[in-house]
Design an enzyme around this catalytic site. Structure first.
Site, short mmCIF file in Angstrom:
data_model
loop_
_atom_site.label_atom_id
_atom_site.label_comp_id
_atom_site.label_asym_id
_atom_site.label_seq_id
_atom_site.Cartn_x
_atom_site.Cartn_y
_atom_site.Cartn_z
NE ARG A 120 -3.61 1.99 2.86
CZ ARG A 120 -3.30 2.93 3.74
NH1 ARG A 120 -2.17 2.87 4.41
NH2 ARG A 120 -4.12 3.94 3.94
CB SER A 141 -12.23 -2.00 3.43
OG SER A 141 -10.84 -2.08 3.38
CE LYS A 154 -6.74 4.28 5.16
NZ LYS A 154 -7.70 3.46 4.41
#
Length: 196
Positions: A41, A110, A140
């Protein structure tokens, strides 16, 4: 239906930090913590960097028998024949990923804190679902929270592996596993390890 790789979705699911990678440090983490899955990622717009990093990580994963998942990018996953892809709510559909990557690809989704979303993902052929953020997350900080109770409820109605994500570290991972997660995703806890 338990597929062979469903059984491998367990333990620590490592996610690469969102910056240039230290491949040697990542290899040490894979070995030290017996990482079963690694997700690439890196939110950079430089396609060549992404391809180079993904290719290096894939070689590493092949060497250590670790499943290699690409975040969001089905095309990159296809180009380098990664083991699969992880999709968020604004990404392509499960069906689209399955069509491009084939029947054996691992497709994760997700589901945030939404059991209905997870049930739909299971019905559409996802291989695992991710719930979170289970704890306050550094990567996040604005992510919606998902209580451990949601994971426990989901475990009772889902047949596929559950990955917990969001603020998970070596101190709280057992809470997530006890709630019903098969695997726990770590970004910052492992990133700290690579900097030691």
């Amino acid at each position: 239906m338990e597929t062979n790789h469903n059984k491998r979705i367990s333990g620590i699911y490592a996610i690469t930090p969102n910056h240039a990678l230290n491949i040697d440090a990542i290899e040490k983490v894979i070995i030290q913590y017996n990482i079963t899955l690694l997700q690439y990622r890196h939110k950079t717009l430089d396609a060549q960097t992404r391809r180079n990093e993904a290719t290096q990580l894939q070689q590493l994963c092949l060497k250590h028998h670790t499943l290699f998942i690409i975040n969001d990018d089905i095309n990159l996953a296809k180009k380098i024949t990664a083991d699969g892809v992880h999709l968020g709510k604004n990404d392509a559909s499960i069906q689209q990923a399955r069509t491009q990557l084939g029947a054996n690809a691992i497709i994760g989704v997700s589901c945030y804190n939404d059991i209905i979303l997870a049930k739909n993902a299971q019905n559409q052929g996802a291989d695992y679902v991710a719930f979170g953020a289970l704890f306050p997350s550094l990567s996040k900080p604005d992510a919606p929270r998902c209580s451990l109770d949601v994971v426990t409820q989901a475990r009772q109605i889902l047949d596929l592996p559950i990955v917990g994500i969001g603020g998970i570290d070596f101190d709280n991972q057992q809470q997530a596993l006890n709630a019903g997660c098969n695997a726990v995703a770590m970004i910052n806890a492992l990133d700290m390890e690579t900097k030691k």
